[in-house]
Design an enzyme around this catalytic site. Structure first.
Site, PDB file in Angstrom:
ATOM      1  N   CYS A  72     -39.303   1.943  27.991  1.00  0.00           N
ATOM      2  CA  CYS A  72     -39.748   1.489  26.676  1.00  0.00           C
ATOM      3  C   CYS A  72     -39.311   2.461  25.580  1.00  0.00           C
ATOM      4  CB  CYS A  72     -41.261   1.299  26.634  1.00  0.00           C
ATOM      5  SG  CYS A  72     -41.798   0.430  25.148  1.00  0.00           S
ATOM      6  N   GLN A  85     -48.510  -0.704  31.964  1.00  0.00           N
ATOM      7  CA  GLN A  85     -48.139   0.439  31.136  1.00  0.00           C
ATOM      8  C   GLN A  85     -47.826   0.097  29.675  1.00  0.00           C
ATOM      9  OE1 GLN A  85     -45.342   3.113  33.067  1.00  0.00           O
ATOM     10  NE2 GLN A  85     -46.073   2.485  35.089  1.00  0.00           N
ATOM     11  N   CYS A 131     -38.690  -5.216  22.707  1.00  0.00           N
ATOM     12  CA  CYS A 131     -39.522  -4.054  22.413  1.00  0.00           C
ATOM     13  C   CYS A 131     -40.464  -4.405  21.269  1.00  0.00           C
ATOM     14  CB  CYS A 131     -38.647  -2.869  22.031  1.00  0.00           C
ATOM     15  SG  CYS A 131     -39.551  -1.320  21.908  1.00  0.00           S
TER      16      CYS A 131
END
Length: 420
Positions: free
Chosen positions: A166, A48, A344
């Site tokens: 996320c 993903q 991130c």
């Protein structure tokens, strides 16, 4: 828990996502003869983190998906059903098809639930009328279709209040779109980032440079702005905010609407005895063992650990959990501790990434002695090329790289202007 039949395994894992597969593979490496079963009905396993790149025209969707059966470690049984209920006192998991599975050790890695239906009109509008989301495999290509065909107007990118998987992904979609608009010579009359949260990023060290990147794209930030309704045929998005203790409702016309849905713990966890008051799997934030049931562990997005919900968190959680589970199998107490690490990689443009790394409490812990507030081309290569390879060939195989992140000190401000 009503069931018609049941089976028994030493270790039962709920969820064949990143956490479930990585832990199953790691346990098999430590204990090749260990009896492990994974419960998951999905036909595919998805990488993903690359869906944002798909939506930005920099990655092919097909490369992010593989048949689940190919990803399950050899010697691990895949039970193709959905978990529906827990009975931790009887050490059983109920399945949607009426069966139950008994266990000695339970590991819950069920991910996070995307609550599309909480926004009125959204589900019927997705995939048409300019409404899209990189949070779904089938919609990320539509994001790119909208971006490359954009000829001007209003483009809105939303983020709900509360935890999301996320949390940098909503703004990453905006940055990649804005950079493509710039490359194509297209001017967006209004480029908007609308977040239900109070700021652009939860870790202050990264918030200021990210706000400057928004400014560089001439994007307007609206915080405390919640998407509550989509009227797709009219191209209208409805937002609510609280001003002076009053709810203010705003209707905004759009040409592109990229939506990140509200998210929360899966229903079967939220309604179970394993949940905390907020609905998350109630685990110790360091050992990842359940706070009430010592033979239950958890990792990933479904847990109560106060870290950012990213794939990088799994990379740090999996070795801790594997070690603590093997000790539990031997009748010993946990010895390993997770420090809350998350990362991130924020794609600030096509070709540059700002890599935000941090642990519990927002402690800045980059893996390299470089100011992490500066977008770099090297990190683009890391995001687009190395991390997918690492994911499929090392993380999901139960292998890992040494932890390089550590606390580092940096000046209060970046020495040179931050450019996307």
């Amino acid at each position: 828990m009503e069931t018609t039949s049941h089976e028994k395994h030493t270790v039962v894992i709920i969820g064949a996502g990143t956490g479930g597969i990585a832990v199953a593979a790691g346990l098999k490496r430590h204990r090749p003869n260990l009896d492990i079963a994974i419960i998951d009905p999905a036909p595919h396993h998805d990488y993903q983190p690359a869906w944002t790149l798909v939506g930005g025209g920099s990655y092919q969707a097909e490369r992010t998906r593989r048949p689940l059966a190919r990803c399950v470690p050899r010697g691990v049984q895949l039970i193709k059903s959905a978990a529906s209920a827990f009975d931790p006192d009887a050490q059983r998991v109920g399945l949607a098809d009426g069966r139950s599975v008994a266990y000695d050790i339970l590991i819950v890695a069920a991910g996070i639930q995307l609550n599309w239906g909480e926004i009125k009109g959204l589900e019927s509008a997705l995939g048409k009328d300019g409404v899209t989301s990189n949070y779904r495999y089938d919609l990320a290509p539509y994001t790119w279709e909208l971006v490359r065909n954009f000829s001007g107007g209003t483009a809105i990118f939303t983020q709900p209040a509360g935890p999301v998987k996320c949390p940098g992904a909503p703004q990453k979609a905006l940055y990649l779109a804005a950079d493509r608009f710039r490359q194509q010579g297209v001017h967006a009359e209004s480029l908007q980032f609308r977040s239900g949260g109070p700021s652009i990023f939860g870790v202050a060290h990264y918030a200021a440079p990210l706000a400057r990147i928004l400014d560089a794209y001439d994007a307007q930030a609206h915080y405390g702005s919640r998407l509550v309704e989509v009227r797709g045929e009219e191209h209208i998005a409805v937002f609510e905010s609280t001003q002076n203790d009053q709810t203010v409702r705003e209707e905004v016309a759009y040409d592109i609407l990229h939506v990140v849905p509200p998210q929360g713990a899966p229903d079967f966890i939220r309604k179970s005895p394993l949940a905390n008051d907020a609905g998350w799997l109630d685990v110790d934030k360091s050992t990842l063992r359940h706070n009430q049931y010592p033979n239950v562990f958890g990792l990933g997005d479904c847990t109560s650990t106060p870290n950012s919900k990213t794939a990088a968190a799994i990379k740090s959680q999996a070795p801790v959990l594997i070690r603590n589970v093997t000790r539990a199998l031997d009748g010993q107490e946990p010895s390993e501790s997770y420090d809350g690490y998350a990362a991130c990689p924020l794609t600030t443009s096509v070709g540059k990434v700002l890599l935000a790394e941090f642990t519990y409490g927002g402690v800045v812990t980059p893996s390299l002695p470089l100011d992490p507030r500066v977008p770099r081309r090297f990190y683009w290569w890391l995001k687009r090329s190395f991390l997918p390879w690492f994911y499929w060939n090392l993380l999901l195989k139960g292998r890992n790289l040494p932890a390089l992140h550590k606390k580092r000190e940096f000046p209060a401000s970046v020495a040179s202007p931050v450019q996307p």
